[in-house]
Design a protein around this motif. Structure first.
Motif, mmCIF file in Angstrom:
data_model
loop_
_atom_site.group_PDB
_atom_site.id
_atom_site.type_symbol
_atom_site.label_atom_id
_atom_site.label_comp_id
_atom_site.label_asym_id
_atom_site.label_seq_id
_atom_site.Cartn_x
_atom_site.Cartn_y
_atom_site.Cartn_z
ATOM 1 N N ALA A 195 0.839 -1.210 0.000
ATOM 2 C CA ALA A 195 0.000 0.000 0.000
ATOM 3 C C ALA A 195 0.866 1.248 0.000
ATOM 4 O O ALA A 195 0.596 2.212 -0.738
ATOM 5 N N SER A 196 1.913 1.244 0.804
ATOM 6 C CA SER A 196 2.807 2.394 0.851
ATOM 7 C C SER A 196 3.507 2.602 -0.484
ATOM 8 O O SER A 196 3.649 3.735 -0.965
ATOM 9 N N ALA A 197 3.933 1.502 -1.107
ATOM 10 C CA ALA A 197 4.599 1.606 -2.407
ATOM 11 C C ALA A 197 3.665 2.169 -3.461
ATOM 12 O O ALA A 197 4.067 2.996 -4.297
ATOM 13 N N LEU A 198 2.403 1.743 -3.434
ATOM 14 C CA LEU A 198 1.423 2.254 -4.395
ATOM 15 C C LEU A 198 1.192 3.748 -4.181
ATOM 16 O O LEU A 198 1.178 4.528 -5.143
ATOM 17 N N ASP A 199 1.018 4.147 -2.937
ATOM 18 C CA ASP A 199 0.811 5.570 -2.646
ATOM 19 C C ASP A 199 1.985 6.420 -3.129
ATOM 20 O O ASP A 199 1.799 7.480 -3.746
ATOM 21 N N ASN A 200 3.192 5.951 -2.858
ATOM 22 C CA ASN A 200 4.382 6.710 -3.260
ATOM 23 C C ASN A 200 4.519 6.795 -4.776
ATOM 24 O O ASN A 200 4.897 7.838 -5.324
ATOM 25 N N ALA A 201 4.190 5.688 -5.466
ATOM 26 C CA ALA A 201 4.294 5.678 -6.922
ATOM 27 C C ALA A 201 3.273 6.628 -7.550
ATOM 28 O O ALA A 201 3.577 7.353 -8.506
ATOM 29 N N LEU A 202 2.059 6.630 -7.017
ATOM 30 C CA LEU A 202 1.036 7.527 -7.557
ATOM 31 C C LEU A 202 1.387 8.983 -7.284
ATOM 32 O O LEU A 202 1.112 9.863 -8.109
ATOM 33 N N ARG A 203 1.999 9.228 -6.153
ATOM 34 C CA ARG A 203 2.441 10.597 -5.855
ATOM 35 C C ARG A 203 3.500 11.060 -6.857
ATOM 36 O O ARG A 203 3.480 12.203 -7.317
ATOM 37 N N ASP A 204 4.409 10.143 -7.220
ATOM 38 C CA ASP A 204 5.519 10.523 -8.096
ATOM 39 C C ASP A 204 5.159 10.495 -9.580
ATOM 40 O O ASP A 204 5.702 11.290 -10.363
ATOM 41 N N PHE A 205 4.274 9.581 -9.986
ATOM 42 C CA PHE A 205 3.981 9.415 -11.412
ATOM 43 C C PHE A 205 2.587 9.885 -11.799
ATOM 44 O O PHE A 205 2.237 9.871 -12.984
ATOM 45 N N GLY A 206 1.796 10.303 -10.827
ATOM 46 C CA GLY A 206 0.452 10.745 -11.124
ATOM 47 C C GLY A 206 -0.541 9.601 -11.053
ATOM 48 O O GLY A 206 -0.175 8.431 -10.918
ATOM 49 N N GLY A 207 -1.819 9.940 -11.145
ATOM 50 C CA GLY A 207 -2.858 8.931 -11.029
ATOM 51 C C GLY A 207 -3.554 9.039 -9.691
ATOM 52 O O GLY A 207 -3.012 9.595 -8.724
ATOM 53 N N ALA A 208 -4.764 8.500 -9.612
ATOM 54 C CA ALA A 208 -5.573 8.591 -8.402
ATOM 55 C C ALA A 208 -5.878 7.206 -7.861
ATOM 56 O O ALA A 208 -6.094 6.254 -8.621
ATOM 57 N N LEU A 209 -5.905 7.099 -6.527
ATOM 58 C CA LEU A 209 -6.312 5.861 -5.876
ATOM 59 C C LEU A 209 -7.800 5.979 -5.579
ATOM 60 O O LEU A 209 -8.223 6.811 -4.770
ATOM 61 N N VAL A 210 -8.615 5.150 -6.234
ATOM 62 C CA VAL A 210 -10.064 5.280 -6.112
ATOM 63 C C VAL A 210 -10.688 4.170 -5.281
ATOM 64 O O VAL A 210 -11.890 4.231 -4.977
ATOM 65 N N GLY A 211 -9.921 3.150 -4.918
ATOM 66 C CA GLY A 211 -10.483 2.070 -4.117
ATOM 67 C C GLY A 211 -9.403 1.182 -3.541
ATOM 68 O O GLY A 211 -8.332 1.033 -4.140
ATOM 69 N N ARG A 212 -9.701 0.616 -2.374
ATOM 70 C CA ARG A 212 -8.731 -0.269 -1.715
ATOM 71 C C ARG A 212 -9.499 -1.245 -0.837
ATOM 72 O O ARG A 212 -10.343 -0.836 -0.042
ATOM 73 N N GLU A 213 -9.201 -2.524 -0.990
ATOM 74 C CA GLU A 213 -9.823 -3.555 -0.170
ATOM 75 C C GLU A 213 -8.740 -4.455 0.410
ATOM 76 O O GLU A 213 -7.804 -4.856 -0.293
ATOM 77 N N SER A 214 -8.878 -4.777 1.696
ATOM 78 C CA SER A 214 -7.946 -5.709 2.334
ATOM 79 C C SER A 214 -8.661 -7.010 2.642
ATOM 80 O O SER A 214 -9.897 -7.082 2.655
#
Length: 402
Positions: free
Chosen positions: A208-227
């Motif tokens: 999850a942290s890696a995804l957040d950091n990648a979206l911050r650096d490369f753009g894009g939005a996180l619209v959903g997350r399920e654990s």
């Protein structure tokens, strides 16, 4: 040690050493993804609160006095439930010495299954100047407590980046880099709205942290997350919830290929257009992906397997069975040590600052280099499941810039 003639496949190592600048991409080398995801069962670590036993004394007969060879300790399990993994790594270190005709290293194996702390203390008492291992991140503190007072650095095969420090170097393949590489590629191909299926626990949190950091650096939005909890049908239920919410064009599935396939079948059900699925390097080497229609178009990033195939064939010829994928870490750790040993005087401390060479090193798993954090940065390729096959669609970089 008598060394056999190096096999032909190992010639790329020699050629690379001649072609590449010595301080840029030198001889050395790296999915067991996850010490952190229990691909290998965890090794018990002694209770740190218990009083330490007496420090072992070096044996006058255990190791002969060396005047021309560096003493290197290999700390891996050689008995118990992970013995086969430890043996594969030990075999790979021997293979690296044979393939390179090295005669300036003495590698001694210490069985961590009988006690991490005791093995580390004995390795220090025996005069080793570098420790390769342990296999699991939760064993690192016990090794470090023995190695740090002696000024002996540790190169662990774990991928647990939290244990990295100024004297602990993490050589394992970590999921963060795989996810980051794949998100960058997906963004370049038009994906903009991302969702994620994440297992409970450390691996899911890291993903999850890696995804957040990648979206911050490369753009894009996180619209959903399920654990979900691993096992049973939890990932299917999580995929159903994600599909019901919708709004995404790409989904990260941070789990094994088997569980990823269960989620993919649900996510692609009646999907129009199809969802771009993204895995991690846990998917490397999993042929079942190519046989699943729901996985067509899925991507993941990992080190190239091109050299690994030759390594595995040579290993099987020598030892009679196929190696565990993590065995390359042992092989590449020896290559790395040999590279640094060119200017390392026997009997002196290991020159750990040489590990920070920004040009990096080259091994079976391709180019890698250690950041100042102590974590190995690797060159990864992007692969895609396409038409019943898995192909590289974006090759790994051939090296690192300064």
């Amino acid at each position: 040690m008598n060394h056999s003639k190096a096999p032909k496949w190992a010639g790329w190592l020699v050629r690379a050493g001649r072609i590449l600048a010595p301080r840029n991409l030198a001889l050395a080398g790296a999915a067991l993804l996850a010490a952190g995801c229990a691909v290998i069962p965890k090794v018990d670590v002694p209770d740190a609160s218990a009083p330490p036993p007496p420090a072992p004394e070096p044996s006058a007969t255990a190791l002969p006095t060396d005047s021309g060879r560096h003493r290197i300790a290999l700390l891996v399990p050689m008995s118990g439930e992970t013995a086969e993994v430890g043996q594969a790594i030990a075999n790979a270190t021997t293979m690296a010495l044979l393939d390179t005709n090295a005669d300036n290293l003495r590698i001694t194996t210490y069985d961590t299954s009988t006690g991490i702390s005791a093995a580390a203390r004995q390795a220090i008492a025996d005069g080793n100047r570098l420790i390769l291992g342990p296999l699991m991140g939760d064993a690192v503190p016990a090794v470090q407590s023995a190695a740090r007072p002696a000024g002996v650095p540790v190169i662990t095969f774990s991928n647990d980046t939290k244990v990295a420090s100024s004297d602990v170097f993490v050589m394992g393949h970590d999921p963060e880099q795989s996810i980051r590489r794949s998100i960058e590629y997906a963004r370049s191909r038009g994906a903009s709205r991302f969702a994620a299926l994440l297992p409970e626990g450390d691996y899911g949190e890291r993903s999850a942290s890696a995804l957040d950091n990648a979206l911050r650096d490369f753009g894009g939005a996180l619209v959903g997350r399920e654990s979900y909890a691993r096992g049973n049908t939890s990932i299917v239920s999580a995929a159903q919830r994600l599909r019901a919410a919708g709004g995404y064009d790409a989904v990260l599935i941070a789990d094994s290929a088997r569980l990823g396939l269960e989620a993919a079948d649900e996510l692609q059900r009646d999907a129009n257009p199809r969802t771009r699925l993204i895995g991690t390097d846990l998917w490397s080497g999993e042929s079942l992906l190519a046989r699943a229609a729901s996985m067509d178009g899925a991507i993941f990033s990992a080190v190239s397997d091109q050299r690994y195939r030759r390594f595995a064939d040579s290993y099987e010829t020598r030892f009679g069975n196929r190696p565990y994928r993590v065995a390359t870490l042992g092989y590449d750790a020896v290559l790395l040590t040999l590279r640094i040993a060119r200017e390392w005087k026997v009997g002196t401390p290991f020159p750990k600052n040489e590990l920070y060479d920004r040009g990096g090193f080259l091994g079976v798993d391709g180019p890698f280099r250690f950041a100042r954090t102590g974590v190995a940065e690797r060159a990864l390729e992007v692969r895609e499941v396409r038409g019943g096959d898995i192909i590289a669609v974006d090759p790994a970089p051939t090296g690192f810039g300064r």
